[in-house]
Design a protein around this motif. Structure first.
Motif, PDB file in Angstrom:
ATOM      1  N   TRP A  11       0.812  -1.211   0.000  1.00 60.42           N
ATOM      2  CA  TRP A  11       0.000   0.000   0.000  1.00 60.42           C
ATOM      3  C   TRP A  11       0.851   1.268   0.000  1.00 60.42           C
ATOM      4  O   TRP A  11       0.493   2.255  -0.651  1.00 60.42           O
ATOM      5  N   ALA A  14       2.016   1.924  -3.441  1.00 62.57           N
ATOM      6  CA  ALA A  14       0.956   2.547  -4.237  1.00 62.57           C
ATOM      7  C   ALA A  14       0.833   4.041  -3.924  1.00 62.57           C
ATOM      8  O   ALA A  14       0.626   4.858  -4.833  1.00 62.57           O
ATOM      9  N   ALA A  15       0.976   4.425  -2.649  1.00 69.45           N
ATOM     10  CA  ALA A  15       0.899   5.840  -2.268  1.00 69.45           C
ATOM     11  C   ALA A  15       2.071   6.626  -2.856  1.00 69.45           C
ATOM     12  O   ALA A  15       1.897   7.750  -3.346  1.00 69.45           O
ATOM     13  N   ILE A  34      -3.386   6.959   0.685  1.00 72.65           N
ATOM     14  CA  ILE A  34      -4.442   5.977   0.444  1.00 72.65           C
ATOM     15  C   ILE A  34      -5.002   5.524   1.787  1.00 72.65           C
ATOM     16  O   ILE A  34      -4.245   5.174   2.695  1.00 72.65           O
ATOM     17  N   VAL A  36      -7.081   2.728   3.741  1.00 69.88           N
ATOM     18  CA  VAL A  36      -7.395   1.308   3.583  1.00 69.88           C
ATOM     19  C   VAL A  36      -8.155   0.829   4.820  1.00 69.88           C
ATOM     20  O   VAL A  36      -7.744   1.079   5.956  1.00 69.88           O
ATOM     21  N   GLU A  42      -9.457  -0.884  -0.264  1.00 72.73           N
ATOM     22  CA  GLU A  42      -9.175   0.540  -0.438  1.00 72.73           C
ATOM     23  C   GLU A  42     -10.468   1.331  -0.291  1.00 72.73           C
ATOM     24  O   GLU A  42     -11.483   1.004  -0.901  1.00 72.73           O
ATOM     25  N   ARG A  45      -8.332   7.419  -2.152  1.00 70.85           N
ATOM     26  CA  ARG A  45      -6.956   7.840  -2.386  1.00 70.85           C
ATOM     27  C   ARG A  45      -6.959   9.291  -2.853  1.00 70.85           C
ATOM     28  O   ARG A  45      -7.951   9.774  -3.388  1.00 70.85           O
ATOM     29  N   ALA A  61      -7.823  12.553   0.095  1.00 74.24           N
ATOM     30  CA  ALA A  61      -8.346  11.194   0.316  1.00 74.24           C
ATOM     31  C   ALA A  61      -9.470  11.202   1.352  1.00 74.24           C
ATOM     32  O   ALA A  61     -10.542  10.625   1.120  1.00 74.24           O
ATOM     33  N   ALA A  75      -9.156   1.733  10.185  1.00 73.98           N
ATOM     34  CA  ALA A  75      -8.464   1.989   8.919  1.00 73.98           C
ATOM     35  C   ALA A  75      -7.011   2.403   9.142  1.00 73.98           C
ATOM     36  O   ALA A  75      -6.624   2.826  10.227  1.00 73.98           O
ATOM     37  N   TYR A  78      -2.026   5.424   4.403  1.00 75.16           N
ATOM     38  CA  TYR A  78      -0.665   5.302   3.880  1.00 75.16           C
ATOM     39  C   TYR A  78      -0.332   6.612   3.191  1.00 75.16           C
ATOM     40  O   TYR A  78      -1.088   7.069   2.321  1.00 75.16           O
TER      41      TYR A  78
END
Length: 159
Positions: A11, A14-15, A34, A36, A42, A45, A61, A75, A78
């Motif tokens: 994750w 991805a961020a 992001i 999650v 997810e 984002r 986000a 949650a 990230y």
């Protein structure tokens, strides 16, 4: 790498990748964030300057979740850079937004460098009982993505 470390790595990767979408601005960092859910899905984002030149990644986000009634207490957010604790153009700060949202876990690539403000995001989050995980293996890449801004290392992140 344990299961949770592997998930955090995926994750946060991805961020960091998302931060590359930020419009360049010499006085602002490129950040991706992001959110999650506890179950690994997810939720939202965002990235810096996604909708406005003053919008931060975490703000973007979390703004997408405003009014949805989604419980964020389990949650994780990230973020490629430490959530801000000072805003020059708006408030609340990203740290405040995370706390108000009820997020109890933050994973970041690196602390905000001592270039513009003395960011205290990590300290404020931890003082409020939020688990903060720093993954410094992404720091060099985040510095490279932000080569357009001065990035002096934060001495709190040095061994």
């Amino acid at each position: 790498m344990t299961g949770r470390d592997s998930i955090d790595h995926r994750w946060l990767r991805a961020a960091v990748d998302l931060s590359r979408r930020c419009p360049s601005k010499p006085t602002a960092y490129a950040v991706g964030a992001i959110v999650v859910a506890r179950d690994g899905a997810e939720l939202a984002r965002g990235y810096s300057r996604e909708t406005d030149e003053h919008v931060h990644a975490e703000q973007s986000a979390l703004g997408k979740l405003a009014g949805t009634g989604v419980d964020l207490s389990g949650a994780t957010i990230y973020s490629s850079l430490e959530p801000c604790s000072v805003r020059a153009h708006a408030s609340p700060t990203c740290t405040q937004l995370i706390l108000v949202a009820g997020i109890r876990r933050v994973v970041l690539a690196m602390r905000e460098p001592l270039g513009f403000v003395d960011c205290q995001g990590v300290e404020l989050l931890e003082a409020a009982g939020v688990e903060v995980v720093e993954m410094p293996e992404f720091a060099d890449e985040v510095r490279l993505i932000n080569a357009h801004v001065p990035l002096d290392p934060d001495p709190r992140s040095l061994p």
